[in-house]
Structures are given as structure tokens and as C-alpha cells.
Design a protein around this motif. Structure first.
Motif, PDB file in Angstrom:
ATOM      1  N   HIS A 147       7.084  13.620  -4.415  1.00  0.00           N
ATOM      2  CA  HIS A 147       7.230  12.321  -3.754  1.00  0.00           C
ATOM      3  C   HIS A 147       5.935  11.878  -3.061  1.00  0.00           C
ATOM      4  O   HIS A 147       5.373  10.836  -3.376  1.00  0.00           O
ATOM      5  N   GLN A 148       5.472  12.657  -2.096  1.00  0.00           N
ATOM      6  CA  GLN A 148       4.313  12.249  -1.310  1.00  0.00           C
ATOM      7  C   GLN A 148       3.034  12.302  -2.129  1.00  0.00           C
ATOM      8  O   GLN A 148       2.122  11.480  -1.932  1.00  0.00           O
ATOM      9  N   GLY A 149       2.968  13.243  -3.077  1.00  0.00           N
ATOM     10  CA  GLY A 149       1.761  13.360  -3.894  1.00  0.00           C
ATOM     11  C   GLY A 149       1.480  12.128  -4.710  1.00  0.00           C
ATOM     12  O   GLY A 149       0.323  11.694  -4.826  1.00  0.00           O
ATOM     13  N   ILE A 150       2.535  11.521  -5.295  1.00  0.00           N
ATOM     14  CA  ILE A 150       2.328  10.341  -6.136  1.00  0.00           C
ATOM     15  C   ILE A 150       1.867   9.152  -5.296  1.00  0.00           C
ATOM     16  O   ILE A 150       1.046   8.335  -5.713  1.00  0.00           O
ATOM     17  N   ILE A 151       2.378   9.066  -4.049  1.00  0.00           N
ATOM     18  CA  ILE A 151       1.935   7.996  -3.139  1.00  0.00           C
ATOM     19  C   ILE A 151       0.470   8.206  -2.753  1.00  0.00           C
ATOM     20  O   ILE A 151      -0.345   7.272  -2.816  1.00  0.00           O
ATOM     21  N   ASP A 152       0.143   9.425  -2.370  1.00  0.00           N
ATOM     22  CA  ASP A 152      -1.232   9.708  -1.921  1.00  0.00           C
ATOM     23  C   ASP A 152      -2.250   9.469  -3.016  1.00  0.00           C
ATOM     24  O   ASP A 152      -3.329   8.905  -2.768  1.00  0.00           O
ATOM     25  N   LEU A 153      -1.920   9.861  -4.248  1.00  0.00           N
ATOM     26  CA  LEU A 153      -2.886   9.696  -5.335  1.00  0.00           C
ATOM     27  C   LEU A 153      -3.095   8.233  -5.692  1.00  0.00           C
ATOM     28  O   LEU A 153      -4.228   7.805  -5.946  1.00  0.00           O
ATOM     29  N   ALA A 154      -2.026   7.451  -5.718  1.00  0.00           N
ATOM     30  CA  ALA A 154      -2.175   6.017  -5.998  1.00  0.00           C
ATOM     31  C   ALA A 154      -2.994   5.349  -4.893  1.00  0.00           C
ATOM     32  O   ALA A 154      -3.857   4.498  -5.155  1.00  0.00           O
ATOM     33  N   ASP A 155      -2.747   5.762  -3.635  1.00  0.00           N
ATOM     34  CA  ASP A 155      -3.481   5.216  -2.500  1.00  0.00           C
ATOM     35  C   ASP A 155      -4.960   5.610  -2.564  1.00  0.00           C
ATOM     36  O   ASP A 155      -5.856   4.786  -2.321  1.00  0.00           O
ATOM     37  N   ARG A 156      -5.241   6.859  -2.906  1.00  0.00           N
ATOM     38  CA  ARG A 156      -6.639   7.321  -2.997  1.00  0.00           C
ATOM     39  C   ARG A 156      -7.372   6.643  -4.147  1.00  0.00           C
ATOM     40  O   ARG A 156      -8.559   6.320  -4.031  1.00  0.00           O
ATOM     41  N   ALA A 157      -6.657   6.416  -5.257  1.00  0.00           N
ATOM     42  CA  ALA A 157      -7.284   5.721  -6.380  1.00  0.00           C
ATOM     43  C   ALA A 157      -7.687   4.304  -5.977  1.00  0.00           C
ATOM     44  O   ALA A 157      -8.774   3.822  -6.307  1.00  0.00           O
ATOM     45  N   MET A 158      -6.791   3.659  -5.221  1.00  0.00           N
ATOM     46  CA  MET A 158      -7.124   2.322  -4.720  1.00  0.00           C
ATOM     47  C   MET A 158      -8.300   2.392  -3.752  1.00  0.00           C
ATOM     48  O   MET A 158      -9.208   1.547  -3.779  1.00  0.00           O
ATOM     49  N   TYR A 159      -8.331   3.420  -2.920  1.00  0.00           N
ATOM     50  CA  TYR A 159      -9.380   3.545  -1.905  1.00  0.00           C
ATOM     51  C   TYR A 159     -10.765   3.704  -2.525  1.00  0.00           C
ATOM     52  O   TYR A 159     -11.736   3.103  -2.058  1.00  0.00           O
ATOM     53  N   ILE A 160     -10.862   4.501  -3.621  1.00  0.00           N
ATOM     54  CA  ILE A 160     -12.186   4.652  -4.241  1.00  0.00           C
ATOM     55  C   ILE A 160     -12.626   3.343  -4.886  1.00  0.00           C
ATOM     56  O   ILE A 160     -13.809   3.062  -5.014  1.00  0.00           O
ATOM     57  N   GLY A 161     -11.650   2.517  -5.290  1.00  0.00           N
ATOM     58  CA  GLY A 161     -11.990   1.212  -5.840  1.00  0.00           C
ATOM     59  C   GLY A 161     -12.528   0.259  -4.791  1.00  0.00           C
ATOM     60  O   GLY A 161     -13.285  -0.670  -5.105  1.00  0.00           O
ATOM     61  N   LYS A 177     -14.740   0.700  -2.785  1.00  0.00           N
ATOM     62  CA  LYS A 177     -16.195   0.810  -2.638  1.00  0.00           C
ATOM     63  C   LYS A 177     -16.912  -0.323  -3.361  1.00  0.00           C
ATOM     64  O   LYS A 177     -18.020  -0.708  -2.979  1.00  0.00           O
ATOM     65  N   VAL A 178     -16.273  -0.838  -4.425  1.00  0.00           N
ATOM     66  CA  VAL A 178     -16.884  -1.969  -5.153  1.00  0.00           C
ATOM     67  C   VAL A 178     -16.010  -3.222  -5.086  1.00  0.00           C
ATOM     68  O   VAL A 178     -16.489  -4.329  -5.289  1.00  0.00           O
ATOM     69  N   ARG A 179     -14.699  -3.043  -4.871  1.00  0.00           N
ATOM     70  CA  ARG A 179     -13.713  -4.125  -4.735  1.00  0.00           C
ATOM     71  C   ARG A 179     -13.444  -4.860  -6.066  1.00  0.00           C
ATOM     72  O   ARG A 179     -14.267  -4.849  -6.964  1.00  0.00           O
ATOM     73  N   ASN A 180     -12.264  -5.452  -6.112  1.00  0.00           N
ATOM     74  CA  ASN A 180     -11.834  -6.270  -7.256  1.00  0.00           C
ATOM     75  C   ASN A 180     -11.888  -5.469  -8.557  1.00  0.00           C
ATOM     76  O   ASN A 180     -12.373  -5.942  -9.582  1.00  0.00           O
TER      77      ASN A 180
END
Length: 456
Positions: free
Chosen positions: A427-441, A443-446
Motif C-alpha cells: 500500500h504505502q510503497g506504491i504511493i511513495d514511489l509514484a510521489d518520488r517519481a513526480m518529485y524527480i520530475g 527538477k525540470v517541471r512539465n
């Protein structure tokens, strides 16, 4: 294993004997007749896999056998024999659905080869048909399990269940204490007939655990059953260990259900309907607990937790995938700072509308908090999630916010996604990974970023 039955139609006794001798050696069950009339009568009885018939029988076009065979359910294959090299007639026969033909005289091995090829194609066709039916059944089940509107669930569930028993009449109702709160009637059953029957069935629900079939003398005489009822299936739907819904199937007037009754298919669909019903009841409870974001109308963080729990359980049980997307509006603080918080709220509403346009009805959207949104993509792997994430990003980028004002604005979003169970199985792992993937994005945005990129 039962033998394959081949029907030979030939006016010449010597050929009928020849066929019987050759094919009996191969352990086929061979039946022979000398006329079209006898052939059609035998085909009508069923159980024939292949008909081997002359192309012309006493001036009668042998293709009449082909036409009547093709008109049957699960039709036998037809192979023609002829002592005339009439290419035009043979071609027409093949166009009409004949499997093949043999020119008399022919070698026994030629006959055996053609029969083996025909039976192999028939076997593959049967397996393909069965596979399609199973896929169709599975898709129906998954659709039923995803429905959150109870009336729609009842309607589609009755249609699916009646299809499995080759038609009939159906109804569904919500039992309450000594009363019925909602009735859905389908297929030649009116609500005026369904309502009194639903009330009369209330005492029968006590102790009803699972699918129950009542036929003939088992049908209570004091029930207000529609005319011509011979069989009744009761299918209870449980929620929180109580029967909160009931599906009822009745045969067509004066006709029986399909025999034997496909219990396995019915129980599978009932299980999916029960899951959908449980989801629908839970959804109603959630609405009462205000699991919806007041501003955007999307679900909120609390409901995301609930959905993930039940969908992980379903995915593990049926070997399914799903994906979670995280969406963050780039530089959203500038909207609040330059236009005020009312404008910021308006922008978030427009983002919610864009998200609804970007996903399917089976998907579920959430406002995670502030200017962050989440999307649950049902039965979607990483490839599908990438497509949806890019569609979301593009729709936001191309949208003109505050279009009716004198000062429209453009916004962009950064999207990350992760897939269960490929990226994480909890449960929490899938949320954290989707959130982290968004976070690395961010850095450049959009841009769109996948949880897979976290491992690169």
C-alpha cells in the motif's frame, strides 16, 4: 474419451462400405446414409462432427446438406466428394463454408489426412471460442466489480447472469427491516410483479448464505410468482455480514433455464457482483463520511487509502495490475500570490475537470492535498499509465485557465506514476514511489516520470 462421429452420405453402397472400413480402422465412429433426407434428419439429432457427402445426390444439390449444417449451433464440418472435376461447383461449395473436397477415386491416406486436418481446425476453433467466452466472462465480471452505482450494478448484473442461463426474467432488490427499499426489474418482468415478490421473499432470506436454486415442487406455492415460472435462482449479496441485496432469476414463461445450469460461471459473476455491491455500499458510506473533497468534487486522501486496500486485495486475488499517478501543478503558488486564493481555487476546479476528461470511468481521481492530485488507474500496466500520464500533462499544458476573464493563464503539471505489483506490492510503497517519481520530475517541471526511472 468419446469417439469422433463422422456421417457419410453416398448413394453407392460400395463407397459407404469403403468409408466405414477405412475410418473404423482409425477408431472413428462412422454412420452411413444413402440420401439427403436421411442425412439431414441425422444431423438434426446432433452429435456429428464431420459430414462427408457427395456433391450431387440423385439430382439434388448436396450443398443443401451444407446449408442446413451451417445453420445449426455448433455446426458439423462438411467435406464433399465428387467424381466430376467441376471447379466452379467446388469453389462455390468452399465459399459457402465447406471445409474441403475429394475427387473420386481417392487414396485412403488422402481421406485420413483431410479428416485429421479438419478435426484439428475444429478443435482449435472450439478452444478459441471457449477462450473468447472465458475472456468475455472475465471482462463482464471485472466491469461488474467496478460499478459503484447500485441501480446500474443491478441492471448489468441481471443481464450478465441471464445471458449465462440463456435468457429469462430477472429482478433485484434491497431488503430492509420488514420492507423493500429499492427494486429493479428486467426482461419482461414489471415492477408491479417484482415488488410483491420481493416482499414475499423476505422471510426466505434468513439463513441464505449462497446461490440457491428452487425448481418444480421446491417452489413455495404461496409466492406471487409470475405466470409460467418453473425455476427461481436466489443470489444474495452480503455487506458487513448481512444480506443487503438480492438478485432473483426466473425462467422465461413456460421455458427452462439452460441445462446443465452453468453454476461455475454464475458463481464467478455473483462473486464479482458481490464485490461491486460491497464497493457500492462502501461508497455510499464514504459519501456520508465526507470522503469527497468539497472544492473539486474529487475523492480525498482518506478514500485513496480505502481504495488502495481493497484494490490490492483484488489485484492479488486475480493477478491484476493497477497504476497510481501523482500530479503536481507547477509553480501554483504564483497563482495564489498574483491573483488571490479565490483564483487559485478556481484553477484547482479546472484542473479537476481536466483530470476527469483524461481518464476512464473505471479510474478514480483524488485531491491528495493542496495542488497535488492522484489518479488510480484500474487494470493498467506501466505502458498504459505512461499514456494516461502524458495525456494529463498535455491536457493541462494546452488548457487556457480563467478563459472567461480578461487575463487568461497557462499552467503546467509534473506527473509521476508507479505500477502495482511491478514497482511495489504494498500500500504505502506504491504511493511513495509514484510521489518520488513526480518529485524527480519537478527538477525540470512539465514532464512525466516513471517509478522505473528511480532505479536508473
Amino acid at each position: 474419451m468419446s469417439k469422433t462421429t463422422i456421417l457419410v452420405v453416398d448413394e453407392e453402397l460400395s463407397f459407404r462400405r469403403f468409408f466405414a472400413e477405412v475410418l473404423n480402422e482409425d477408431e472413428y465412429e462412422v454412420e452411413t446414409v444413402a440420401s439427403v433426407e436421411l442425412a439431414l434428419a441425422r444431423v438434426a439429432q446432433g452429435g456429428i462432427s464431420i459430414v462427408v457427402t457427395e456433391l450431387v445426390l440423385s439430382g439434388i444439390d448436396g450443398q443443401e446438406v451444407l446449408r442446413q449444417c451451417r445453420a445449426r449451433n455448433n455446426p458439423p464440418e462438411v467435406i464433399f466428394t465428387t467424381d466430376h472435376n467441376n471447379a466452379e461447383t467446388v469453389i462455390q461449395a468452399l465459399k459457402n463454408g465447406a471445409y474441403g473436397y475429394l475427387l473420386k477415386p481417392f487414396d485412403p491416406e488422402e481421406l485420413r489426412h483431410l479428416l485429421r486436418s479438419c478435426l484439428e481446425q475444429r478443435r482449435l476453433g472450439y478452444e478459441n471460442t471457449q477462450l473468447k467466452r472465458q475472456i468475455d466472462l472475465f471482462q463482464k465480471g471485472q466491469n461488474l466489480a467496478s460499478l459503484l452505482d447500485i441501480e446500474q450494478l443491478f441492471d448489468e448484473a441481471l443481464q450478465a447472469l441471464l445471458h449465462e442461463v440463456d435468457g429469462g426474467r430477472g429482478m433485484a432488490f434491497l431488503p430492509a427491516e420488514n420492507c423493500v427499499s429499492q427494486v429493479v426489474a428486467l426482461s419482461d418482468l414489471t415492477e408491479n410483479e417484482a415488488l410483491p415478490l420481493a416482499h414475499a421473499l423476505l422471510p426466505f432470506l434468513e439463513g441464505l448464505k449462497d446461490f440457491r436454486l428452487l425448481q418444480g415442487d421446491e417452489l413455495p406455492t404461496d409466492l406471487p410468482l409470475p405466470q409460467g415460472t418453473r425455476s427461481m435462482c436466489l443470489l444474495p449479496l452480503h455487506y458487513q455480514k448481512r444480506i443487503e441485496g438480492v438478485l432473483v432469476l426466473l425462467n422465461r414463461a413456460e421455458e427452462d433455464f439452460r441445462q446443465p445450469l452453468p453454476r461455475r460461471n454464475l458463481l464467478f459473476l455473483l462473486e464479482q457482483v458481490a464485490l461491486g455491491f460491497s464497493n457500492a455500499c462502501r461508497y455510499k458510506d464514504v459519501r456520508r463520511l465526507i470522503h469527497t473533497d468539497d472544492l473539486t468534487g474529487l475523492h480525498n486522501y482518506r478514500y485513496l487509502q480505502m481504495i488502495l486496500d481493497q484494490e490490492i486485495h483484488r489485484a492479488e486475488r486475480y493477478g491484476l495490475e493497477f497504476s497510481l499517478v501523482f500530479i503536481d501543478i507547477d509553480r501554483f503558488k504564483l497563482i495564489n500570490d498574483s491573483r488571490g486564493h479565490l483564483a487559485g481555487s478556481q484553477a484547482l476546479k479546472e484542473v479537476a475537470d481536466l483530470l476527469r476528461q483524461s481518464v476512464r470511468e473505471a479510474d478514480i481521481l483524488f485531491r491528495y492535498g493542496g495542488d497535488e492530485f492522484t489518479g488510480f488507474l484500474a487494470e493498467t500496466g506501466p505502458e498504459g499509465a505512461a499514456i494516461v500520464a502524458e495525456r494529463i500533462r498535455r491536457n493541462i499544458e494546452q488548457h487556457s485557465f480563467f478563459a472567461e476573464s480578461d487575463n487568461p493563464a497557462q499552467l503546467t503539471a509534473t506527473v509521476g506514476y508507479a505500477t502495482f505489483p511491478i514497482d511495489s506490492s504494498d500500500h504505502q510503497g506504491i504511493i511513495d514511489l509514484a510521489d518520488r517519481a513526480m518529485y524527480i520530475g519537478k527538477k525540470v517541471r512539465n514532464v512525466v516520470r516513471s517509478a522505473q526511472e528511480l532505479h536508473l
